[in-house]
Design an enzyme around this catalytic site. Structure first.
Site: not given
Ligand code: GBH
Length: 465
Positions: A301, A75, A164, A299, A356, A119
Site C-alpha cells: 500500500y 482472491r 498479514e 500486500n 493486494e 484472513h
C-alpha cells in the site's frame, strides 16, 4: 507496455469484510471480529461486519460483476468459524457448501479462485482456549485447512495460508487496535507469532499432502518497505538495508516473517534486538515452519522513503505536509511496488504475486448515476507502472490483485474507507461499478498496454524537494 502473456490480472476481498451473515446465520460460528465489533469504540461508527456487503447471499451478482470487469482471478478467503463454528471439531455443512458453490460460480464465469485460508476471522471459541498463544493452535489450523483442501482442491490450484501475520498478531495482540484487541508483552507477542508461523508451515504440509492436484502455495504477508530517495547507489543501498533488517519491535519487519518461513531460522539481528523476548523454539519447529513455497505474496500500500546519511546508514525522509495521501492518510508511494518487489525478490528468490494493492477514497454515486474516481485510476496506474519497472529490472512478478473488488468493512475503520472498484450503497446493497472498475477492465483486456509509459520516479512524487 508489454506484460507477459501469463501475467494474472485479479482483484481480492476477504470473507469477514464482505460476506456478512456471521452471527449464527446458517450455523456460522463467531469470530474475534464479531466480539471486538460489539466492544464500545472499537470500530469507527460502531460498524460491524454482520451484514457487510451481504456477499453471502449476493455472490452470484458479485461474480457477474467480476466477469463484466474481466477478472482472470479472484482472491477470496474462507471464514474459519463459518465452516467449523467452534474452530475445531464439527463441520458446519451449510458453511462448507457455501464455499463450494462460490468456487463453482467463479469457475463458470471463467475466473480462477485463489484461496486464502485465514484472513483474520479467528474462531472466538479458540480465542477462549488461548488462541495463538496456545501451542496447539497450529494443529487446530492444520485440521481446519485439511477440511477446506479436501473439499476445494479439485478446483482450487492456488493457495495462501495466512493473510498479514504482521497485522493479526501485531495489531491484534500487540497494539490492540484490531481484534481480539489485546496488548501482550513482547515475549508473548513473539510466542503467538511463532505459533502462527507453525500454523503456516503445517497448512503448507496439509495442502501438499491432501490436494487433489498439483497446488501452488504461498502466504500474503505485509511489512515495512522502503523506497530510495534517489537513484544514487548509496540511497538504494540504504533503502535496501532499511527494508531487509529488523529495526524495531513491531511485527512489520519483513525478515521476521520471511526468514523463518523461507530460510528456516529467525534473522540474527531480530534475535539480538528481541533478546530474551525472542520466541521459544522447540526442536523440530523450524523444520515445520520452513516449507518450500511456490511464490511470495506481497500486500503493498505504502512505503517509507530512505536516503543514506553521511555514514551511508538509512535515514527517513519525511514527507512534506502537502504530500499526496489517500483518504485513510497513507502516503501515495507508487515506487513501493518497484522497490519492495525487488528487495523481496533479491532476498528470497521466489516469484512474487502482488496479493493486494489499492487505495481508499470517499467515493459517492454522482447525479449521473456513475462513480467518478479519477484519483483511483491514477493511483492504480502509477503503482502498476511500479510493477512493470520491477519486472523490467528482472523481478519475477506473476500477477497483480487489486484491493478490493467491492467497497467493504475496513476493520477498525468501519465502512468509512472505500477501497472498491465497485461502490456499495450499504443501505440498499446496490452495487455500482466505479470509473476505475471500467478502466481496470480495459487494462486487463489490453494486458496492461493501456497503462501510460511514464516513469513515476522521474515525475511524481518527488520527495527530493
Ligand atoms: C490489508 O491490510 C488487509 O489485508 C485488508 O484486509 C485491508 O482491507 C486492506 O489492507 C486495506 O487496509 O509501514 O510498518 O507502519 C493492510 C494494513 C496497512 C497494516 C499498512 C500495516 C503499515 C505498516 N496495513 N500498515 S508500517
Amino acid at each position: 507496455m508489454q506484460f507477459p502473456k501469463e501475467f494474472v490480472w485479479g482483484a481480492a476481498a476477504a470473507a469477514y469484510q464482505i460476506e456478512g451473515n456471521t452471527l449464527g446465520i446458517d450455523g456460522c460460528g463467531e469470530s474475534v471480529w464479531d466480539m471486538s465489533c460489539r466492544q464500545d469504540g472499537f470500530v469507527k461508527g460502531a460498524n460491524t461486519g454482520s451484514i457487510a456487503c451481504d456477499h453471502y447471499h449476493r455472490y452470484p451478482e458479485d461474480v457477474a460483476i467480476m466477469k463484466q470487469i474481466g477478472l482472470q482471478a479472484y482472491r477470496l478467503s474462507i471464514m474459519w468459524p463459518r465452516v467449523i463454528p467452534q474452530g475445531t471439531g464439527a463441520v458446519n455443512q451449510k458453511g462448507l457448501d457455501y464455499y463450494d458453490k462460490l468456487i463453482d460460480e467463479l469457475l463458470a464465469a471463467g475466473i480462477d479462485p485463489w484461496v486464502t485460508l485465514f484472513h483474520w476471522d479467528y474462531p472466538l471459541a479458540l480465542f477462549h482456549r488461548g488462541g495463538w498463544l496456545n501451542r496447539d493452535s497450529s494443529d487446530w489450523f492444520a485440521d481446519y485447512s485439511r477440511v477446506i483442501v479436501e473439499k476445494l482442491s479439485d478446483r482450487v490450484k492456488h493457495w495462501f495460508t495466512l493473510n498479514e501475520q504482521a497485522c493479526f498478531i501485531g495489531l491484534g495482540h500487540q497494539s490492540g487496535n484490531h481484534a481480539p484487541g489485546i496488548k501482550l508483552p513482547t515475549r508473548e507477542v513473539n510466542q503467538a507469532w511463532h505459533n502462527a508461523l507453525m500454523a503456516h508451515g503445517k497448512a503448507v504440509q496439509v495442502i501438499r499432502q491432501y490436494s487433489k492436484q498439483e497446488a501452488m502455495v504461498g502466504a500474503a504477508p505485509c511489512f515495512r518497505t522502503s523506497i530510495p530517495a534517489s537513484h544514487n547507489p548509496l540511497d538504494i543501498e540504504a533503502a535496501r538495508k532499511a527494508c531487509q533488517s529488523v529495526i524495531d519491535t513491531s511485527m512489520f519487519n519483513v525478515s521476521w516473517w520471511m526468514d523463518p518461513a523461507i530460510k528456516g531460522h529467525y534473522p540474527e539481528d531480530g534475535l539480538e534486538l528481541f533478546g530474551k523476548d525472542a520466541p521459544k523454539v522447540e526442536t523440530g519447529d523450524m523444520e515445520i515452519i520452513c516449507q518450500p513455497l511456490d511464490f511470495a505474496g506481497f500486500n503493498c500500500y505504502q512505503s517509507a522513503t530512505i536516503k543514506a546519511d553521511s555514514d551511508g546508514l538509512p535515514e527517513h525522509v519525511e514527507y512534506p505536509n502537502d504530500y499526496p495521501k489517500t483518504s485513510i492518510s497513507w502516503p501515495v508511494t507508487p515506487e513501493a511496488l518497484r522497490w519492495g518487489s525487488q528487495f523481496l525478490y533479491e532476498q528470497y528468490k521466489l516469484p512474487i504475486v502482488v496479493t493486494e494493492n489499492g487505495l481508499s477514497l470517499n467515493d459517492w454515486v454522482s447525479l449521473d448515476g456513475k462513480v467518478h474516481d479519477p484519483k483511483r485510476i491514477d493511483f492504480l496506474n502509477r503503482y502498476l507502472l511500479g510493477v512493470k519497472q520491477a519486472m523490467d529490472a528482472g523481478v519475477d512478478i506473476m500477477g497483480y490483485f487489486q484491493w478490493s473488488i467491492l467497497d467493504n468493512f475496513e476493520w477498525a475503520e468501519g465502512y468509512g474507507e472505500r477501497f472498491g472498484l465497485v461502490h456499495l450503497d450499504y443501505a440498499s446493497q446496490k452495487r455500482t461499478i466505479k470509473d476505475s472498475g471500467f478502466w481496470y477492465r480495459d487494462v486487463i483486456a489490453s494486458n496492461g498496454q493501456l497503462l501510460g509509459e511514464s516513469d513515476p520516479m522521474q515525475h511524481w512524487p518527488s520527495v527530493d524537494g
